[in-house]
Design a protein around this motif. Structure first.
Motif, PDB file in Angstrom:
ATOM      1  N   GLU A 171       0.844  -1.264   0.085  1.00  0.00           N
ATOM      2  CA  GLU A 171       0.070   0.185  -0.162  1.00  0.00           C
ATOM      3  C   GLU A 171       1.033   1.196  -0.078  1.00  0.00           C
ATOM      4  O   GLU A 171       1.915   1.309   0.545  1.00  0.00           O
ATOM      5  N   GLY A 172       0.368   2.106  -0.642  1.00  0.00           N
ATOM      6  CA  GLY A 172       1.269   3.473  -0.655  1.00  0.00           C
ATOM      7  C   GLY A 172       2.416   3.471  -1.261  1.00  0.00           C
ATOM      8  O   GLY A 172       3.235   4.399  -1.271  1.00  0.00           O
ATOM      9  N   ARG A 173       2.682   2.741  -2.406  1.00  0.00           N
ATOM     10  CA  ARG A 173       3.848   2.761  -3.080  1.00  0.00           C
ATOM     11  C   ARG A 173       3.612   2.943  -4.911  1.00  0.00           C
ATOM     12  O   ARG A 173       4.451   2.698  -5.460  1.00  0.00           O
ATOM     13  N   LEU A 174       2.243   3.187  -4.946  1.00  0.00           N
ATOM     14  CA  LEU A 174       1.994   3.338  -6.458  1.00  0.00           C
ATOM     15  C   LEU A 174       1.826   4.815  -6.670  1.00  0.00           C
ATOM     16  O   LEU A 174       1.590   5.672  -6.093  1.00  0.00           O
ATOM     17  N   ARG A 175       2.774   5.026  -7.928  1.00  0.00           N
ATOM     18  CA  ARG A 175       2.459   6.285  -8.510  1.00  0.00           C
ATOM     19  C   ARG A 175       2.183   6.301 -10.013  1.00  0.00           C
ATOM     20  O   ARG A 175       2.178   5.185 -10.403  1.00  0.00           O
ATOM     21  N   PRO A 176       1.586   7.390 -10.603  1.00  0.00           N
ATOM     22  CA  PRO A 176       1.234   7.333 -11.765  1.00  0.00           C
ATOM     23  C   PRO A 176       2.439   7.145 -12.796  1.00  0.00           C
ATOM     24  O   PRO A 176       3.533   7.492 -12.456  1.00  0.00           O
ATOM     25  N   ASP A 177       2.445   6.111 -13.925  1.00  0.00           N
ATOM     26  CA  ASP A 177       3.465   5.863 -14.683  1.00  0.00           C
ATOM     27  C   ASP A 177       3.392   6.810 -15.848  1.00  0.00           C
ATOM     28  O   ASP A 177       3.357   6.913 -17.030  1.00  0.00           O
ATOM     29  N   ILE A 178       4.026   8.072 -15.234  1.00  0.00           N
ATOM     30  CA  ILE A 178       4.451   9.329 -15.869  1.00  0.00           C
ATOM     31  C   ILE A 178       5.775   9.623 -15.735  1.00  0.00           C
ATOM     32  O   ILE A 178       6.038   9.594 -14.669  1.00  0.00           O
ATOM     33  N   VAL A 179       6.273  10.362 -16.943  1.00  0.00           N
ATOM     34  CA  VAL A 179       7.783  10.676 -16.754  1.00  0.00           C
ATOM     35  C   VAL A 179       7.666  12.143 -16.317  1.00  0.00           C
ATOM     36  O   VAL A 179       7.098  13.047 -16.920  1.00  0.00           O
ATOM     37  N   TRP A 180       8.193  12.629 -15.113  1.00  0.00           N
ATOM     38  CA  TRP A 180       7.901  13.820 -14.680  1.00  0.00           C
ATOM     39  C   TRP A 180       9.240  14.669 -15.030  1.00  0.00           C
ATOM     40  O   TRP A 180      10.293  14.060 -15.553  1.00  0.00           O
ATOM     41  N   PHE A 181       9.283  15.869 -14.831  1.00  0.00           N
ATOM     42  CA  PHE A 181      10.337  17.002 -15.154  1.00  0.00           C
ATOM     43  C   PHE A 181      11.463  16.438 -14.327  1.00  0.00           C
ATOM     44  O   PHE A 181      11.310  16.070 -13.125  1.00  0.00           O
ATOM     45  N   GLY A 182      12.515  16.141 -15.198  1.00  0.00           N
ATOM     46  CA  GLY A 182      13.899  15.785 -14.352  1.00  0.00           C
ATOM     47  C   GLY A 182      13.905  14.466 -14.430  1.00  0.00           C
ATOM     48  O   GLY A 182      14.907  13.724 -14.021  1.00  0.00           O
ATOM     49  N   GLU A 183      13.129  13.460 -15.171  1.00  0.00           N
ATOM     50  CA  GLU A 183      13.239  11.954 -15.117  1.00  0.00           C
ATOM     51  C   GLU A 183      13.543  12.049 -16.678  1.00  0.00           C
ATOM     52  O   GLU A 183      13.057  12.487 -17.485  1.00  0.00           O
TER      53      GLU A 183
END
Ligand code: BV8
Length: 235
Positions: free
Chosen positions: A142-154
């Motif tokens: 639980e609480g380890r999921l993030r959107p599979d999106i490339v954010w700035f700096g990635e």
């Protein structure tokens, strides 16, 4: 238009604008009311995961209210009829290319309808809201999921595959992107440096990189893209 053997298409938010998905550089520079650094960076996610989840939950839910427009459909028609190599590299995280029927789509900035578990590193389809209580379907954390999106700096996804496609194409077309965000904004320069491909920009307004293109056409994608596809298939 000449007979091409390998076509690479780069799309940005502008191709989805007429489907009702807001572009990033709205008048006030805010992104649906948020500053980019507050919602689309790894630091933002650590600082305020609830805000980041809310931002992506709203956009993911909005996908159910929009549909592909004639520009998406025209690219799917081109891929279907074209007998050479064909790749869409999209900066967009929506699924409108796929829903229009495109098959060979590379989401260099990830996808709204996917989740990435930082606990087990698995990615999975994700269609509902994501919260800090959401559980990973693979490892149940639980609480380890993030959107599979490339954010700035990635690092954007599949850069090796992108480099290979850009090196081998003889037609590079940029559709609906302002040319502000790298490395995508640098693709036309890479292709021009190779010296083999014709480069075309189809955009509502001149982008930051317009002068790098052999040819630029300005207007709505829903009009310019079907016309372009008719030329390539007719040619
Ligand atoms: C990285 C997912 C390195 C998020 C996105 C200086 C040089 C080089 C790089 C940098 C630099 N300074 C900072 C950087 C890094 C940064 C960057 O480029 N910043 C910019 C602001 C300067 N880049 C990054 O961080 C990238 N990663 O560089 O990694 C690295 C190296 C080693 C190790 C680790 C890392 C990652 C960038 C990806 C960020 N994520 N998306 C989400 O969606 O939630 S970017 C996001 O913004 C979009 O995906 C898209 O790419 C971008 C918006 O651009 P557009 O799609 O072009 O949209 P925009 O609104 O700007 O323009 C729309 C256009 O459409 C307009 O021109 C308009 O005229 C036109 N239009 C409108 N309506 C229509 C239309 N056209 C036709 N028809 C219409 N109807």
């Amino acid at each position: 238009m000449a007979k091409y053997r390998s076509i690479v298409i780069l799309t940005g938010a502008g191709i989805s604008a007429e489907s009702g998905i807001p572009t990033f550089r709205g008048a006030d520079g805010l992104w649906e009311g948020h500053r980019v650094e507050d919602v689309a960076t790894p630091e933002a996610y650590v600082r305020d995961p609830e805000l980041v989840h809310h931002f992506y939950n709203m956009r993911r839910a909005a996908l159910g209210t929009v549909a592909p427009n004639p520009a998406h459909a025209a690219l799917a028609r081109l891929e279907q009829a074209f007998d050479g190599r064909f790749l869409i590299i999209t900066q967009n995280v929506d699924d409108l290319h796929e829903r229009a029927g495109s098959k060979n789509v590379l989401h260099m900035h990830g996808e709204l309808r996917k989740a990435w578990c930082l606990g087990c590193d698995n990615r999975t389809a994700w269609l509902e809201d994501m919260t800090e209580e959401s559980r990973c379907p693979h490892c149940s954390r639980e609480g380890r999921l993030r959107p599979d999106i490339v954010w700035f700096g990635e690092m954007p996804y599949e850069m090796d595959r992108i480099d290979e496609a850009l090196s081998g194409c003889d037609l590079f077309v940029s559709i609906g992107t302002s040319g502000n965000v790298y490395p995508a904004a640098g693709f036309v320069a890479m292709v021009r440096h190779m010296g083999r491909a014709h480069t075309l920009e189809l955009n509502l307004d001149p982008s930051e990189g317009s002068r790098m293109f052999h040819e630029t056409r300005h207007g709505p994608a829903s009009q310019l893209v079907p016309e372009f596809v008719d030329e390539v298939l007719g040619g």
